[in-house]
Design a protein around this motif. Structure first.
Motif, mmCIF file in Angstrom:
data_model
loop_
_atom_site.group_PDB
_atom_site.id
_atom_site.type_symbol
_atom_site.label_atom_id
_atom_site.label_comp_id
_atom_site.label_asym_id
_atom_site.label_seq_id
_atom_site.Cartn_x
_atom_site.Cartn_y
_atom_site.Cartn_z
ATOM 1 N N ALA A 156 18.192 -6.600 5.272
ATOM 2 C CA ALA A 156 16.750 -6.815 5.430
ATOM 3 C C ALA A 156 15.970 -5.916 4.474
ATOM 4 N N LEU A 157 16.396 -4.672 4.347
ATOM 5 C CA LEU A 157 15.736 -3.751 3.427
ATOM 6 C C LEU A 157 15.848 -4.247 1.988
ATOM 7 N N ALA A 158 17.002 -4.779 1.626
ATOM 8 C CA ALA A 158 17.179 -5.329 0.283
ATOM 9 C C ALA A 158 16.227 -6.496 0.040
ATOM 10 N N LEU A 159 16.029 -7.340 1.047
ATOM 11 C CA LEU A 159 15.074 -8.452 0.911
ATOM 12 C C LEU A 159 13.656 -7.940 0.703
ATOM 13 N N GLN A 160 13.261 -6.921 1.468
ATOM 14 C CA GLN A 160 11.914 -6.377 1.341
ATOM 15 C C GLN A 160 11.682 -5.743 -0.024
ATOM 16 N N ARG A 161 12.695 -5.103 -0.561
ATOM 17 C CA ARG A 161 12.537 -4.380 -1.830
ATOM 18 C C ARG A 161 12.784 -5.240 -3.063
ATOM 19 N N ASP A 162 13.283 -6.444 -2.889
ATOM 20 C CA ASP A 162 13.562 -7.331 -4.015
ATOM 21 C C ASP A 162 12.243 -7.828 -4.595
ATOM 22 N N PRO A 163 11.924 -7.467 -5.848
ATOM 23 C CA PRO A 163 10.639 -7.869 -6.412
ATOM 24 C C PRO A 163 10.490 -9.378 -6.598
ATOM 25 N N THR A 164 11.585 -10.126 -6.555
ATOM 26 C CA THR A 164 11.491 -11.579 -6.682
ATOM 27 C C THR A 164 11.444 -12.281 -5.327
ATOM 28 N N SER A 165 11.571 -11.517 -4.240
ATOM 29 C CA SER A 165 11.564 -12.101 -2.899
ATOM 30 C C SER A 165 10.141 -12.413 -2.459
ATOM 31 N N TRP A 166 9.975 -13.550 -1.811
ATOM 32 C CA TRP A 166 8.685 -13.893 -1.215
ATOM 33 C C TRP A 166 8.871 -14.028 0.287
ATOM 34 N N ALA A 167 9.334 -12.949 0.889
ATOM 35 C CA ALA A 167 9.404 -12.859 2.352
ATOM 36 C C ALA A 167 7.978 -12.575 2.797
ATOM 37 N N THR A 168 7.212 -13.637 3.004
ATOM 38 C CA THR A 168 5.758 -13.525 3.050
ATOM 39 C C THR A 168 5.115 -13.763 4.404
ATOM 40 N N VAL A 169 5.892 -13.994 5.441
ATOM 41 C CA VAL A 169 5.289 -14.305 6.736
ATOM 42 C C VAL A 169 5.340 -13.070 7.630
ATOM 43 N N PHE A 170 4.171 -12.670 8.123
ATOM 44 C CA PHE A 170 4.039 -11.490 8.958
ATOM 45 C C PHE A 170 3.338 -11.872 10.249
ATOM 46 N N THR A 171 3.653 -11.171 11.324
ATOM 47 C CA THR A 171 2.915 -11.311 12.573
ATOM 48 C C THR A 171 2.026 -10.080 12.707
#
Length: 69
Positions: free
Chosen positions: A24-39
């Motif tokens: 999960a940390l790798a996903l958050q720190r990946d500059p190409t990731s668009w993990a964009t949905v937040f609550t």
């Protein structure tokens, strides 16, 4: 200014909880990731915010930021 609690959820298959946290940390720190949905948790209830780069949004926000854990 109101204070908000923000959560980000992702489902990850992993061998252990620690491996899942690192993934999960790798996903958050990946500059190409668009993990964009937040609550966003507010006094009036939860709001789901999708910061998809292809959707219009507010003007660029500027600091200072206060981060609390």
């Amino acid at each position: 200014m109101p204070e908000y609690s923000i959560s980000w959820n992702v489902e990850i298959d992993a061998d252990t909880p620690v491996h899942a946290a690192f993934a999960a940390l790798a996903l958050q720190r990946d500059p190409t990731s668009w993990a964009t949905v937040f609550t966003v948790h507010t006094d009036d209830g939860d709001v789901v915010v999708d910061l998809n780069p292809h959707q219009p949004g507010p003007p660029r926000l500027s600091g200072p930021w206060t981060l609390t854990a």
